[in-house]
Design a protein around this motif. Structure first.
Motif, short mmCIF file in Angstrom:
data_model
loop_
_atom_site.label_atom_id
_atom_site.label_comp_id
_atom_site.label_asym_id
_atom_site.label_seq_id
_atom_site.Cartn_x
_atom_site.Cartn_y
_atom_site.Cartn_z
N SER A 167 97.02 -65.35 -19.02
CA SER A 167 96.57 -66.04 -17.81
C SER A 167 95.05 -65.98 -17.76
N PHE A 188 93.29 -64.60 -15.48
CA PHE A 188 92.92 -63.24 -15.12
C PHE A 188 92.99 -62.31 -16.33
N SER A 189 94.07 -62.38 -17.11
CA SER A 189 94.20 -61.49 -18.26
C SER A 189 93.13 -61.78 -19.31
N ASN A 241 90.13 -62.90 -18.63
CA ASN A 241 88.91 -62.32 -18.07
C ASN A 241 88.89 -60.82 -18.27
N TYR A 287 98.73 -55.73 -18.05
CA TYR A 287 97.79 -56.51 -17.24
C TYR A 287 96.93 -57.40 -18.13
N GLU A 298 101.24 -58.62 -13.33
CA GLU A 298 100.07 -58.74 -12.46
C GLU A 298 99.81 -57.40 -11.78
N LEU A 336 93.71 -53.90 -8.75
CA LEU A 336 92.83 -55.07 -8.80
C LEU A 336 91.46 -54.73 -8.22
N SER A 374 87.81 -54.72 -10.15
CA SER A 374 86.65 -55.42 -9.62
C SER A 374 85.43 -54.50 -9.56
N LEU A 430 87.48 -63.12 -10.65
CA LEU A 430 88.42 -62.63 -11.65
C LEU A 430 89.67 -63.49 -11.71
N LEU A 431 90.11 -63.97 -10.55
CA LEU A 431 91.36 -64.72 -10.47
C LEU A 431 91.21 -66.22 -10.69
N SER A 432 90.01 -66.76 -10.40
CA SER A 432 89.91 -68.22 -10.35
C SER A 432 88.88 -68.86 -11.29
#
Length: 253
Positions: free
Chosen positions: A2, A4-5, A7, A36, A42, A48, A52, A62-64
């Motif tokens: 994903s 996130f992963s 990143n 993760y 997730e 999380l 951060s 991180l998510l977007s």
């Protein structure tokens, strides 16, 4: 895998850490951390938040956002890693003021934390504004005269809610309204009361949890040089009525 992963793996490898070292910094075992990074699981909110803080980048990025595309040193990091604010600078490293046009009002609510969205906005330089991060926003409606739909408010970014002051005006980016420009009337424990300068409109509350950004007024850019019209009889009537109500409340209080 994903976003996130991807990143997470990129940030770990950039720091030249092993999965074991990164996991230990979060207080967990490598076997829990690895899913993760592979995108199989997730992480919960507490992990999380640790991710951060460890990598110095906000959760929303991180998510977007694909952080591999950007120079993270060009992002403005705020206290306690609450948010990472995308900024633009000129060749000499001086702050540029991004202009959010009317057509981008709606998009700003989802793009305010996206470096690509911010980088695509037009920029101007106003050196006389002094230190701080500045951005220009369009004014909508007639609630804050003399500013109108042809005006832009230039605001200085407010990093801490404790900095806002009663009777000063602010551009507020909220989850419900998007971009709004109002005067601060009161501060409460979990909310603020704002009021339009046009007395026809009533004050209202905004929850602190709904506020995404706050920009303090420092200047405005207008395109209308017409002389301000005298208030109409109706406007004057509302102004007188508001003053009378305020006086009555003080007497009763």
């Amino acid at each position: 895998m994903s976003l996130f992963s991807d990143n997470l793996r990129y940030l770990r490898e950039t720091r030249r850490e092993s999965q074991q070292q990164t996991a230990e910094s979060f207080g967990i075992k490598r076997g829990r951390y690895e899913p993760y990074e592979s995108g199989k699981v997730e992480p919960p909110y507490d992990i999380l938040k640790k991710i951060s803080l460890h990598f110095g980048i906000s959760i929303d990025l991180l998510l977007s956002v694909d952080v591999r595309k950007y120079d993270l040193s060009q992002l403005l990091l705020l206290d306690d890693n609450r948010i990472v604010l995308p900024i633009t600078v000129d060749a000499n490293g001086n702050d540029l003021i991004e202009i959010v046009p009317h057509k981008a009002r709606a998009g700003y609510l989802t793009g305010y934390a996206d470096p690509e969205f911010i980088a695509n906005l037009q920029q101007i330089a106003l050196p006389f504004l002094g230190p701080g991060k500045h951005r220009a926003f369009p004014v909508g409606g007639d609630s804050m005269p003399p500013h109108d739909d042809k005006s832009f408010i230039v605001g200085r970014y407010v990093e801490n809610l404790g900095e806002i002051r009663k009777d000063k005006t602010y551009i507020l980016i909220t989850a419900n309204e998007g971009i709004t420009y109002k005067r601060l009337a009161e501060k409460h424990g979990d909310a603020i009361t704002v009021e339009p300068d046009n007395v026809i409109y009533s004050p209202y509350q905004i929850k602190l949890s709904d506020i995404l950004e706050i920009w303090e007024y420092v200047a405005h850019i207008g395109r209308d040089d017409r002389k301000a019209e005298a208030p109409t009889d109706v406007y004057g009537m509302f102004a007188d009525l508001k003053r009378e109500i305020g006086s009555l409340r003080q007497q009763l209080g």
